[in-house]
Design an enzyme around this catalytic site. Structure first.
Site, PDB file in Angstrom:
ATOM      1  N   ASP A 107       0.799  -1.227   0.129  1.00 49.97           N
ATOM      2  CA  ASP A 107       0.081  -0.033   0.118  1.00 49.97           C
ATOM      3  C   ASP A 107       1.016   1.146  -0.082  1.00 49.97           C
ATOM      4  OD1 ASP A 107      -3.181   0.578   1.674  1.00 49.97           O
ATOM      5  OD2 ASP A 107      -1.776   2.181   0.830  1.00 49.97           O
ATOM      6  N   ASP A 143      -3.639   2.139  -5.105  1.00 53.83           N
ATOM      7  CA  ASP A 143      -2.337   1.984  -4.684  1.00 53.83           C
ATOM      8  C   ASP A 143      -2.182   1.080  -3.801  1.00 53.83           C
ATOM      9  OD1 ASP A 143      -3.761   2.759  -2.192  1.00 53.83           O
ATOM     10  OD2 ASP A 143      -2.419   3.837  -1.375  1.00 53.83           O
ATOM     11  N   GLU A 144      -2.812  -0.023  -3.923  1.00 60.15           N
ATOM     12  CA  GLU A 144      -2.808  -1.167  -3.085  1.00 60.15           C
ATOM     13  C   GLU A 144      -2.985  -2.495  -4.020  1.00 60.15           C
ATOM     14  OE1 GLU A 144      -5.934  -1.995   0.220  1.00 60.15           O
ATOM     15  OE2 GLU A 144      -6.626  -0.694  -0.907  1.00 60.15           O
TER      16      GLU A 144
HETATM   17  P1  TTP Z   1      -5.358   4.931   0.923  1.00 58.36           P
HETATM   18  O1  TTP Z   1      -4.440   4.052   0.750  1.00 58.36           O
HETATM   19  O2  TTP Z   1      -6.506   4.631   1.670  1.00 58.36           O
HETATM   20  O3  TTP Z   1      -4.750   6.073   1.735  1.00 58.36           O
HETATM   21  P2  TTP Z   1      -3.061   6.924   1.382  1.00 58.36           P
HETATM   22  O4  TTP Z   1      -2.336   6.020   0.625  1.00 58.36           O
HETATM   23  O5  TTP Z   1      -3.402   8.194   1.014  1.00 58.36           O
HETATM   24  O6  TTP Z   1      -2.659   6.961   2.989  1.00 58.36           O
HETATM   25  P3  TTP Z   1      -1.937   5.536   3.661  1.00 58.36           P
HETATM   26  O7  TTP Z   1      -0.512   5.744   3.916  1.00 58.36           O
HETATM   27  O8  TTP Z   1      -2.599   5.509   5.108  1.00 58.36           O
HETATM   28  O9  TTP Z   1      -2.185   4.422   2.968  1.00 58.36           O
HETATM   29  O10 TTP Z   1      -5.939   5.509  -0.359  1.00 58.36           O
HETATM   30  C1  TTP Z   1      -5.189   5.630  -1.440  1.00 58.36           C
HETATM   31  C2  TTP Z   1      -5.538   6.994  -2.286  1.00 58.36           C
HETATM   32  O11 TTP Z   1      -6.764   6.956  -2.559  1.00 58.36           O
HETATM   33  C3  TTP Z   1      -5.324   8.177  -1.559  1.00 58.36           C
HETATM   34  O12 TTP Z   1      -4.184   8.858  -1.539  1.00 58.36           O
HETATM   35  C4  TTP Z   1      -6.427   9.251  -2.005  1.00 58.36           C
HETATM   36  C5  TTP Z   1      -7.531   8.179  -2.426  1.00 58.36           C
HETATM   37  N1  TTP Z   1      -8.602   8.083  -1.920  1.00 58.36           N
HETATM   38  C6  TTP Z   1      -9.745   8.885  -1.888  1.00 58.36           C
HETATM   39  O13 TTP Z   1      -9.837   9.857  -2.796  1.00 58.36           O
HETATM   40  N2  TTP Z   1     -10.741   9.118  -0.843  1.00 58.36           N
HETATM   41  C7  TTP Z   1     -10.669   8.338   0.348  1.00 58.36           C
HETATM   42  O14 TTP Z   1     -11.852   8.399   1.054  1.00 58.36           O
HETATM   43  C8  TTP Z   1      -9.440   7.404   0.451  1.00 58.36           C
HETATM   44  C9  TTP Z   1      -9.658   6.621   1.646  1.00 58.36           C
HETATM   45  C10 TTP Z   1      -8.525   7.384  -0.367  1.00 58.36           C
HETATM   46 MG    MG Z   2      -2.298   4.075   0.700  1.00 65.24          MG
END
Ligand code: TTP
Ligand code: MG
Length: 356
Positions: free
Chosen positions: A10, A107-108
């Site tokens: 992730d 992103d996962e």
């Molecule tokens: P995530 O992997 O949930 O969050 P992140 O990568 O920003 O942070 P983390 O380090 O905790 O993993 O989500 C990936 C991307 O998806 C995030 O950068 C932006 C988008 N996203 C949204 O647009 N709305 C949302 O509610 C979430 C959870 C994510």
């Molecule tokens: Mg993330």
């Protein structure tokens, strides 16, 4: 068969990290990606924010007006269009290391690391992926490695950002039981709060909880939840229909730096994957070769053709070209070949052609 080893990768604060990478002046500042905050009167929500912004209590999904009130000096940026392209490049990069992967969001992804055979080897592979993403994209990610999908996801969260956590069957329970119940995928903020009200705070508490009590909150998901909490989950990558790739690899009985021996092995593997390709009545677009040197440094490359093919000559020739590109002369531990981008005959066309 080896017991499965699953990885979960992730990206860290994905959208925010891309903006910071592209504008280094933002580095170290609280950065919020979302709609226009309009000095606290804006509508809409936070898409994500940098870890600096999280220190002020900001998180994804929070109303942007609230984010502005909590951290008015943050840099607020509207979401850009480039994120999908960066994501696509990262997924291609990950696939070069672990062809059997399942992307689940922008992103996962889940990675099937079973063919690494051991946890230390899977961890080395994960370090290489982290290094490649840092060098090629200037971004960090967090990776979890565990015996099943749910635990890999939990593990990837433990040392975010830039983390790498391995949970082996021996360390799994002692590591996850003290974690908050909301660390289990599927337990959201709201249900997490209800659990806390009922005195169920940790994953260990879920493991010991009366199933009826869990069913009142989670309905049909309660059984699976308790299965995860007790360490019995065995979920792997999802079955994605007809296989999208065919791969084989072999570890040499003793590491070799003899290019003829290596080429011969690759040739054998190539004819074995081609046999499988023909058996599936498929053709492929991409041939990938992987070489793991002594010490687990792995190099891989894939070449795609314009038109799908299934001929032995095309596969062999491409395999040899890639091999000599990757070959460093150092002793080799393992080689592998993978045919991907499989194209199956269109069943309607096949039927029609039987009558023509
Ligand atoms: P995530 O992997 O949930 O969050 P992140 O990568 O920003 O942070 P983390 O380090 O905790 O993993 O989500 C990936 C991307 O998806 C995030 O950068 C932006 C988008 N996203 C949204 O647009 N709305 C949302 O509610 C979430 C959870 C994510
Ligand atoms: Mg993330």
């Amino acid at each position: 068969m080896n017991p499965q080893i699953i990885g979960h990768i992730d990206m860290d604060s994905f959208y925010a990290s891309i903006e910071i990478r592209d504008n280094p002046e933002l580095s170290g500042k609280p950065v919020v990606i979302g709609s226009d905050p309009q000095e606290g009167h804006g509508r809409g929500v936070v898409s994500t924010c940098s870890y600096e912004a999280r220190k002020f209590g900001l998180h994804s999904g929070m109303p942007i007006s609230r984010a502005w009130h909590l951290c008015p000096h943050a840099v607020f940026i509207r979401p850009g269009k480039k994120y999908a392209q960066v994501s696509a490049r990262i997924m291609v990069l990950i696939r070069e290391f672990v062809p059997d992967m399942e992307q689940v969001s922008i992103d996962e992804a889940y990675l099937n690391l079973t063919e690494c055979v051991s946890y230390p080897a899977a961890e080395l592979c994960a370090w290489e992926i982290k290094k490649a993403i840092r060098e090629k994209e200037g971004l960090t990610c967090s990776i979890g490695i565990a015996p099943a999908r749910s635990y890999a996801k939990i593990a990837s969260e433990i040392h975010k950002p830039d983390g790498l956590v391995t949970l082996t069957p021996d360390t799994l329970i002692s590591t996850i039981h003290p974690l908050p119940a909301s660390s289990i995928p599927g337990v959201g903020r709201k249900s997490g709060a209800i659990l806390t009200q009922k005195g169920i705070r940790t994953i260990g508490d879920i493991a010991l909880c009366d199933i009826q009590k869990l069913q009142d909150i989670f309905g049909g998901y309660a059984v699976r939840l308790q299965m995860i909490a007790t360490g019995y989950d065995g979920s792997g990558l999802k079955d994605r229909g007809p296989s999208q790739s065919i791969g084989r690899d072999t570890t040499f009985a003793s590491d070799t730096d003899d290019p003829y021996e290596i080429e011969e092995m690759l040739s054998e593997l190539a004819s074995s994957v081609r046999y499988e390709l023909i058996r599936k009545k498929a053709r492929c677009r991409t041939v990938g070769v992987r070489i793991r040197y002594t010490g687990f440094i792995t190099r891989s490359r894939a070449v795609s053709w314009l038109h799908p093919d299934d001929s032995a000559q095309a596969i062999e020739r491409t395999m040899r070209t890639i091999f000599f590109e990757l070959w460093s002369g150092k002793p080799v531990r393992l080689v592998g070949i993978r045919l991907s981008g499989l194209v199956y005959p269109d069943p309607v066309q096949t039927k029609l052609s039987q009558y023509s």
